[in-house]
Write a protein that holds these residues in place. Structure first.
Motif, PDB file in Angstrom:
ATOM      1  N   ALA A  42      38.020  18.057  31.999  1.00  0.00           N
ATOM      2  CA  ALA A  42      37.970  19.638  31.337  1.00  0.00           C
ATOM      3  C   ALA A  42      38.766  20.581  31.966  1.00  0.00           C
ATOM      4  CB  ALA A  42      36.878  19.555  31.267  1.00  0.00           C
ATOM      5  N   SER A  43      39.137  20.679  33.150  1.00  0.00           N
ATOM      6  CA  SER A  43      40.001  21.789  33.852  1.00  0.00           C
ATOM      7  C   SER A  43      41.191  21.407  33.249  1.00  0.00           C
ATOM      8  CB  SER A  43      39.507  21.626  34.766  1.00  0.00           C
ATOM      9  OG  SER A  43      38.496  21.731  35.868  1.00  0.00           O
ATOM     10  N   ALA A  44      41.424  20.107  32.933  1.00  0.00           N
ATOM     11  CA  ALA A  44      42.998  20.754  32.862  1.00  0.00           C
ATOM     12  C   ALA A  44      43.952  21.222  31.767  1.00  0.00           C
ATOM     13  CB  ALA A  44      43.040  19.005  32.551  1.00  0.00           C
ATOM     14  N   GLY A 176      43.998  20.680  40.008  1.00  0.00           N
ATOM     15  CA  GLY A 176      43.073  18.876  40.143  1.00  0.00           C
ATOM     16  C   GLY A 176      43.764  19.137  41.781  1.00  0.00           C
ATOM     17  N   PHE A 177      44.771  19.509  43.010  1.00  0.00           N
ATOM     18  CA  PHE A 177      44.346  19.394  43.724  1.00  0.00           C
ATOM     19  C   PHE A 177      43.519  20.350  44.713  1.00  0.00           C
ATOM     20  CE2 PHE A 177      46.464  20.641  47.773  1.00  0.00           C
ATOM     21  CZ  PHE A 177      46.153  19.337  49.078  1.00  0.00           C
ATOM     22  N   PRO A 237      38.269  26.385  43.389  1.00  0.00           N
ATOM     23  CA  PRO A 237      37.925  27.038  41.569  1.00  0.00           C
ATOM     24  C   PRO A 237      37.648  28.303  41.209  1.00  0.00           C
ATOM     25  CG  PRO A 237      37.599  25.114  43.008  1.00  0.00           C
ATOM     26  CD  PRO A 237      37.161  26.091  44.245  1.00  0.00           C
ATOM     27  N   PHE A 238      36.891  28.859  41.773  1.00  0.00           N
ATOM     28  CA  PHE A 238      36.390  30.526  40.772  1.00  0.00           C
ATOM     29  C   PHE A 238      37.418  31.308  41.364  1.00  0.00           C
ATOM     30  CE2 PHE A 238      34.513  34.406  42.401  1.00  0.00           C
ATOM     31  CZ  PHE A 238      33.804  34.981  40.627  1.00  0.00           C
ATOM     32  N   LEU A 239      37.895  31.433  42.558  1.00  0.00           N
ATOM     33  CA  LEU A 239      38.429  32.579  43.404  1.00  0.00           C
ATOM     34  C   LEU A 239      39.900  32.129  42.541  1.00  0.00           C
ATOM     35  CD1 LEU A 239      37.691  32.251  46.413  1.00  0.00           C
ATOM     36  CD2 LEU A 239      37.019  33.937  44.933  1.00  0.00           C
ATOM     37  N   MET A 240      40.404  31.196  42.259  1.00  0.00           N
ATOM     38  CA  MET A 240      41.831  31.129  41.956  1.00  0.00           C
ATOM     39  C   MET A 240      41.495  31.249  40.199  1.00  0.00           C
ATOM     40  SD  MET A 240      43.309  27.872  43.296  1.00  0.00           S
ATOM     41  CE  MET A 240      44.518  26.750  42.562  1.00  0.00           C
ATOM     42  N   GLY A 241      40.300  30.603  39.256  1.00  0.00           N
ATOM     43  CA  GLY A 241      40.136  31.422  37.865  1.00  0.00           C
ATOM     44  C   GLY A 241      40.183  30.267  36.569  1.00  0.00           C
ATOM     45  N   PHE A 242      40.328  29.064  37.523  1.00  0.00           N
ATOM     46  CA  PHE A 242      39.539  27.708  36.733  1.00  0.00           C
ATOM     47  C   PHE A 242      38.243  26.992  36.820  1.00  0.00           C
ATOM     48  CE2 PHE A 242      40.057  23.896  39.070  1.00  0.00           C
ATOM     49  CZ  PHE A 242      40.373  24.378  40.533  1.00  0.00           C
ATOM     50  N   ALA A 243      37.768  28.420  36.883  1.00  0.00           N
ATOM     51  CA  ALA A 243      35.928  28.070  37.572  1.00  0.00           C
ATOM     52  C   ALA A 243      35.774  30.018  36.540  1.00  0.00           C
ATOM     53  CB  ALA A 243      35.184  26.916  38.434  1.00  0.00           C
ATOM     54  N   GLY A 244      33.906  29.478  36.084  1.00  0.00           N
ATOM     55  CA  GLY A 244      33.483  30.660  36.015  1.00  0.00           C
ATOM     56  C   GLY A 244      32.757  31.407  37.297  1.00  0.00           C
ATOM     57  N   LEU A 289      27.706  17.728  45.935  1.00  0.00           N
ATOM     58  CA  LEU A 289      29.099  17.674  45.713  1.00  0.00           C
ATOM     59  C   LEU A 289      28.632  16.919  43.746  1.00  0.00           C
ATOM     60  CD1 LEU A 289      32.160  16.833  46.519  1.00  0.00           C
ATOM     61  CD2 LEU A 289      31.319  14.338  46.016  1.00  0.00           C
ATOM     62  N   PHE A 290      27.463  17.102  43.674  1.00  0.00           N
ATOM     63  CA  PHE A 290      27.240  16.935  42.096  1.00  0.00           C
ATOM     64  C   PHE A 290      26.823  18.394  41.480  1.00  0.00           C
ATOM     65  CE2 PHE A 290      26.480  12.153  42.704  1.00  0.00           C
ATOM     66  CZ  PHE A 290      26.730  11.701  41.462  1.00  0.00           C
ATOM     67  N   GLY A 291      26.469  18.843  42.594  1.00  0.00           N
ATOM     68  CA  GLY A 291      26.431  20.410  41.513  1.00  0.00           C
ATOM     69  C   GLY A 291      27.363  20.998  41.171  1.00  0.00           C
ATOM     70  N   LEU A 292      28.070  20.617  42.613  1.00  0.00           N
ATOM     71  CA  LEU A 292      29.321  21.930  42.397  1.00  0.00           C
ATOM     72  C   LEU A 292      30.254  20.651  41.043  1.00  0.00           C
ATOM     73  CD1 LEU A 292      29.082  23.584  44.935  1.00  0.00           C
ATOM     74  CD2 LEU A 292      31.614  22.348  45.563  1.00  0.00           C
ATOM     75  N   PHE A 293      29.804  19.894  40.944  1.00  0.00           N
ATOM     76  CA  PHE A 293      31.096  19.764  39.794  1.00  0.00           C
ATOM     77  C   PHE A 293      30.257  19.586  38.644  1.00  0.00           C
ATOM     78  CE2 PHE A 293      33.849  17.821  43.464  1.00  0.00           C
ATOM     79  CZ  PHE A 293      34.767  17.789  42.081  1.00  0.00           C
TER      80      PHE A 293
END
Lengths: 310, 48
Positions: A42-44, A176-177, A237-244, A289-293
């Motif tokens: 989904a992030s790709a 992805g990394f 992921p938030f700091l890099m801009g691919f998560a809200g 882990l479940f919470g984050l993803f």
């Protein structure tokens, strides 16, 4: 006339049912693999046909399950002597070791071929490498030889989001990394918390987990050190801009709780029999882990940038 | 089948027969699913 009494005993006929073979796939681990692979997909950037996306996720899940079956085949001797794993299909006698081995090999081949046909051969090669890494490098190599077994072996469990990403783009990327890194850094505190309160069992079966080899104090320090690394990487992921922003807030708060619980483990007394902080950290680590993803996936979908569904 | 042949045949218990039947059905369902998956994947790929 043939004397039936002199005939060798007929081989035992299997009583294994499909659910026993399903149990070989480690369904709980598969849930996490599906979730993280979907997040990677989904992030790709770019898009993939929805049907091909579903088949790709299925192939990744079955590939992970196949590696679980091969792991159970190889570790049956250990599993039979530990309370947590004693009832698995092979040590309990429901599935023969040879049958589990064949099942794992066939599913490995099928899953890699299917991912190659549905997505691309780079992702399929990545899946094949992941199965190889988990079964040969971790199960056959590291697990019984070094207390750093789950640090390096944890990479196998961390690859699925990168495979999901690769299924869409055909390559790997820094985003992805970062998803890989979250699972990779999460694995040591998760398993060492478990190893602390299951230390005696691991010791009895000869698996060199860190508490048995380096002691409880070193393990507690290592758990806290990895947690210190994990908490900020979880926000990346938030700091890099691919998560809200919702993901940013959730990862920040849950990372804080993770650190708090890891600190409680650090403060545990030597020889603590109940190990309550370690048990709490182990339970919370799964939620973390479940919470984050789940948040990453839900927010990506709700922002309408779920590229796979375009 | 002669009596001698019968003596050499493995006779399954009801539990063994039931387990084998369930395994056979699971294999059949998996094979049909694979045929459908490969067919639809081919169609989608050709269409793209």
């Amino acid at each position: 006339m043939i004397e039936t009494n002199s005939l060798p005993l007929a081989p035992r006929i299997s009583l294994a049912e499909p659910r026993d073979y399903f149990a070989l796939l480690k369904p709980r681990v598969m849930q996490l693999v599906v979730l993280t692979a979907v997040c990677g997909m989904a992030s790709a950037p770019g898009s993939i046909n929805p049907f091909l996306a579903i088949i790709s996720i299925l192939a990744i899940a079955v590939g992970a399950g196949a590696s679980g079956a091969l792991n159970m085949w190889y570790d049956a001797d250990i599993d039979g002597n530990m309370s947590r794993t004693r009832l698995r299909p092979i040590p309990s006698g429901r599935v023969a070791p040879d049958a589990a081995f064949g099942f794992g090999i066939i599913l490995s081949i099928l899953s890699v071929m299917t991912l190659g046909l549905a997505a691309n051969w780079f992702a399929a090669g990545f899946l094949a490498f992941t199965i190889f890494f988990y079964v040969v490098v971790y199960s056959m190599g590291l697990k019984r030889s070094t207390p750093q077994n789950i640090v390096i072996g944890g990479a196998a469990g961390a690859f699925p989001p990168m495979i999901g990403w690769a299924a869409v783009t055909g390559d790997v990327s820094i985003e992805g990394f970062v998803l890989f890194l979250i699972i990779f850094l999460w694995t040591p505190p998760h398993f060492w918390a478990l190893a602390l309160f299951k230390m005696r069992e691991y010791g009895n079966v000869g698996v060199p987990m860190l508490p048995n080899v380096a002691g409880e104090k070193t393990t507690r320090r290592q758990i806290f050190a990895y947690s210190l690394l994990l908490a900020p990487v979880g926000v990346a992921p938030f700091l890099m801009g691919f998560a809200g922003p919702v993901y940013g807030a959730v990862s920040l708060v849950m990372g804080g709780f993770f650190l708090k619980k890891a600190y409680a483990v650090l403060q545990m007394d030597d020889g603590d029999q109940l190990m309550i902080p370690a048990k709490k950290l182990f339970g919370f680590s799964i939620l973390y882990l479940f919470g984050l993803f789940v948040t990453l996936l839900a927010e990506t979908a709700s922002m309408g940038i779920l590229g796979v569904m375009v | 089948m002669s009596r001698e042949d019968e003596n050499e045949t493995v006779r399954l218990t009801p539990e063994e027969t039931r387990a084998r039947r369930k395994r056979s059905i699971a294999i059949a369902v998996t094979l049909v699913a694979l045929v459908v998956i490969f067919y639809v994947v081919s169609i989608v790929k050709i269409g793209a």
